[in-house]
Design a protein around this motif. Structure first.
Motif, PDB file in Angstrom:
ATOM      1  N   VAL A 112      75.800  13.078  34.631  1.00  0.00           N
ATOM      2  CA  VAL A 112      74.689  12.422  35.315  1.00  0.00           C
ATOM      3  C   VAL A 112      73.468  12.338  34.405  1.00  0.00           C
ATOM      4  N   VAL A 113      73.161  13.418  33.695  1.00  0.00           N
ATOM      5  CA  VAL A 113      72.013  13.419  32.780  1.00  0.00           C
ATOM      6  C   VAL A 113      72.235  12.428  31.646  1.00  0.00           C
ATOM      7  N   THR A 114      73.429  12.402  31.076  1.00  0.00           N
ATOM      8  CA  THR A 114      73.737  11.472  29.983  1.00  0.00           C
ATOM      9  C   THR A 114      73.624  10.024  30.451  1.00  0.00           C
ATOM     10  N   ALA A 115      74.158   9.731  31.633  1.00  0.00           N
ATOM     11  CA  ALA A 115      74.065   8.366  32.167  1.00  0.00           C
ATOM     12  C   ALA A 115      72.609   7.973  32.378  1.00  0.00           C
ATOM     13  N   GLY A 116      71.789   8.896  32.873  1.00  0.00           N
ATOM     14  CA  GLY A 116      70.362   8.608  33.059  1.00  0.00           C
ATOM     15  C   GLY A 116      69.671   8.298  31.752  1.00  0.00           C
ATOM     16  N   LEU A 117      69.977   9.078  30.713  1.00  0.00           N
ATOM     17  CA  LEU A 117      69.368   8.835  29.400  1.00  0.00           C
ATOM     18  C   LEU A 117      69.805   7.497  28.825  1.00  0.00           C
ATOM     19  N   LEU A 118      71.066   7.144  29.012  1.00  0.00           N
ATOM     20  CA  LEU A 118      71.543   5.844  28.534  1.00  0.00           C
ATOM     21  C   LEU A 118      70.833   4.693  29.238  1.00  0.00           C
ATOM     22  N   LEU A 119      70.629   4.826  30.543  1.00  0.00           N
ATOM     23  CA  LEU A 119      69.917   3.777  31.284  1.00  0.00           C
ATOM     24  C   LEU A 119      68.490   3.616  30.792  1.00  0.00           C
ATOM     25  N   VAL A 120      67.819   4.721  30.505  1.00  0.00           N
ATOM     26  CA  VAL A 120      66.456   4.652  29.970  1.00  0.00           C
ATOM     27  C   VAL A 120      66.458   3.964  28.617  1.00  0.00           C
ATOM     28  N   GLY A 121      67.438   4.285  27.767  1.00  0.00           N
ATOM     29  CA  GLY A 121      67.536   3.660  26.453  1.00  0.00           C
ATOM     30  C   GLY A 121      67.792   2.172  26.537  1.00  0.00           C
ATOM     31  N   VAL A 122      68.662   1.752  27.437  1.00  0.00           N
ATOM     32  CA  VAL A 122      68.951   0.325  27.609  1.00  0.00           C
ATOM     33  C   VAL A 122      67.720  -0.405  28.122  1.00  0.00           C
ATOM     34  N   ALA A 123      66.998   0.196  29.072  1.00  0.00           N
ATOM     35  CA  ALA A 123      65.784  -0.438  29.600  1.00  0.00           C
ATOM     36  C   ALA A 123      64.731  -0.578  28.519  1.00  0.00           C
ATOM     37  N   THR A 124      64.574   0.452  27.689  1.00  0.00           N
ATOM     38  CA  THR A 124      63.595   0.395  26.595  1.00  0.00           C
ATOM     39  C   THR A 124      63.990  -0.663  25.583  1.00  0.00           C
ATOM     40  N   SER A 125      65.276  -0.735  25.254  1.00  0.00           N
ATOM     41  CA  SER A 125      65.757  -1.727  24.296  1.00  0.00           C
ATOM     42  C   SER A 125      65.557  -3.136  24.831  1.00  0.00           C
ATOM     43  N   ALA A 126      65.827  -3.348  26.104  1.00  0.00           N
ATOM     44  CA  ALA A 126      65.632  -4.674  26.698  1.00  0.00           C
ATOM     45  C   ALA A 126      64.164  -5.062  26.675  1.00  0.00           C
ATOM     46  N   ARG A 127      63.278  -4.113  26.952  1.00  0.00           N
ATOM     47  CA  ARG A 127      61.846  -4.412  26.914  1.00  0.00           C
ATOM     48  C   ARG A 127      61.408  -4.745  25.490  1.00  0.00           C
ATOM     49  N   ALA A 128      61.931  -4.010  24.506  1.00  0.00           N
ATOM     50  CA  ALA A 128      61.571  -4.271  23.115  1.00  0.00           C
ATOM     51  C   ALA A 128      62.063  -5.645  22.681  1.00  0.00           C
ATOM     52  N   GLN A 129      63.264  -6.053  23.119  1.00  0.00           N
ATOM     53  CA  GLN A 129      63.777  -7.361  22.758  1.00  0.00           C
ATOM     54  C   GLN A 129      62.926  -8.466  23.354  1.00  0.00           C
ATOM     55  N   GLY A 130      62.314  -8.225  24.495  1.00  0.00           N
ATOM     56  CA  GLY A 130      61.479  -9.217  25.139  1.00  0.00           C
ATOM     57  C   GLY A 130      60.197  -9.494  24.392  1.00  0.00           C
ATOM     58  N   ILE A 131      59.765  -8.589  23.497  1.00  0.00           N
ATOM     59  CA  ILE A 131      58.529  -8.804  22.751  1.00  0.00           C
ATOM     60  C   ILE A 131      58.781  -8.935  21.256  1.00  0.00           C
ATOM     61  N   GLU A 132      60.030  -9.110  20.853  1.00  0.00           N
ATOM     62  CA  GLU A 132      60.335  -9.338  19.449  1.00  0.00           C
ATOM     63  C   GLU A 132      59.743 -10.676  19.034  1.00  0.00           C
ATOM     64  N   THR A 133      59.137 -10.706  17.848  1.00  0.00           N
ATOM     65  CA  THR A 133      58.558 -11.954  17.355  1.00  0.00           C
ATOM     66  C   THR A 133      59.286 -12.406  16.097  1.00  0.00           C
ATOM     67  N   VAL A 134      59.151 -13.683  15.822  1.00  0.00           N
ATOM     68  CA  VAL A 134      59.754 -14.279  14.634  1.00  0.00           C
ATOM     69  C   VAL A 134      58.647 -14.975  13.852  1.00  0.00           C
ATOM     70  N   THR A 135      58.600 -14.710  12.543  1.00  0.00           N
ATOM     71  CA  THR A 135      57.550 -15.282  11.701  1.00  0.00           C
ATOM     72  C   THR A 135      58.153 -15.759  10.388  1.00  0.00           C
ATOM     73  N   ASN A 136      57.741 -16.943   9.957  1.00  0.00           N
ATOM     74  CA  ASN A 136      58.119 -17.439   8.639  1.00  0.00           C
ATOM     75  C   ASN A 136      56.987 -17.080   7.691  1.00  0.00           C
ATOM     76  N   VAL A 137      57.239 -16.176   6.757  1.00  0.00           N
ATOM     77  CA  VAL A 137      56.219 -15.763   5.790  1.00  0.00           C
ATOM     78  C   VAL A 137      56.489 -16.526   4.495  1.00  0.00           C
ATOM     79  N   PRO A 138      55.569 -17.414   4.090  1.00  0.00           N
ATOM     80  CA  PRO A 138      55.814 -18.286   2.936  1.00  0.00           C
ATOM     81  C   PRO A 138      55.475 -17.675   1.576  1.00  0.00           C
ATOM     82  N   PHE A 139      55.254 -16.359   1.521  1.00  0.00           N
ATOM     83  CA  PHE A 139      54.931 -15.708   0.251  1.00  0.00           C
ATOM     84  C   PHE A 139      55.508 -14.294   0.249  1.00  0.00           C
ATOM     85  N   ALA A 140      55.696 -13.737  -0.945  1.00  0.00           N
ATOM     86  CA  ALA A 140      56.139 -12.347  -1.071  1.00  0.00           C
ATOM     87  C   ALA A 140      54.982 -11.444  -0.661  1.00  0.00           C
TER      88      ALA A 140
END
Length: 173
Positions: A38-66
């Motif tokens: 039960v504890v492991t399943a709870g931790l996995l759910l928290v991790g999936v929720a955090t990962s989904a939230r992080a994916q929702g704010i991922e940005t993409v940028t084209n950087v034209p210089f080093a």
């Protein structure tokens, strides 16, 4: 009860000592292994929720210089910037072949538009990533490195001003 029956009862009580199950009154309903599950399943759910939230704010940028991010030199490329799940102030920048994980100071300002962007300090022909603004309004400040301090000293000795360069990003879908 005779002695033999008493011993038999004790033996029944100790059949599964590591599971938390007893044969006497007050039987435990949940074993240790089920509690762990039960504890492991709870931790996995928290991790999936955090990962989904992080994916929702991922940005993409084209950087034209080093540029330099932290202590890592990165070539011009199309970069994905995303916060690290479960890590406050840590984020990842990854391109087609290069990437880096950076630590930052997090700020949430209301005086700016919450459009994602990258801010660089430019010294001559060198660019240093100093700030990442995510789509949720968080601003990640990257500390100045020794390499940037040296570049700043070199530019100030030549009386050439430092400049700021901001590149707009877009949210991934």
């Amino acid at each position: 009860m005779d002695r033999r029956g008493d011993r038999h009862f004790r033996r029944r009580e100790c059949l599964a000592p590591n599971t938390g199950v007893t044969a006497g009154p007050g039987v435990k309903t949940m074993t240790i292994s089920i509690q762990r599950l039960v504890v492991t399943a709870g931790l996995l759910l928290v991790g999936v929720a955090t990962s989904a939230r992080a994916q929702g704010i991922e940005t993409v940028t084209n950087v034209p210089f080093a540029f330099t991010a932290g202590d890592t030199n990165l070539p011009r490329d199309h970069y994905h910037i995303s916060p690290m799940p479960g890590q406050t102030g840590a984020f990842m920048i990854r391109g087609a072949r290069h990437g880096v994980i950076l630590m930052s100071l997090t700020d949430r300002r209301n005086d700016r538009e919450s459009a994602p962007s990258l801010t660089f300090h430019r010294y001559g022909d060198q660019y240093f990533l100093r700030e990442v603004q995510l789509g949720d309004g968080r601003i990640l400040h990257i500390p100045q490195t020794r390499a940037e301090m040296k570049a700043a000293e070199h530019v100030s000795a030549q009386v050439a001003p430092k400049s700021k360069v901001m590149i707009a990003s877009s949210l991934t879908k």
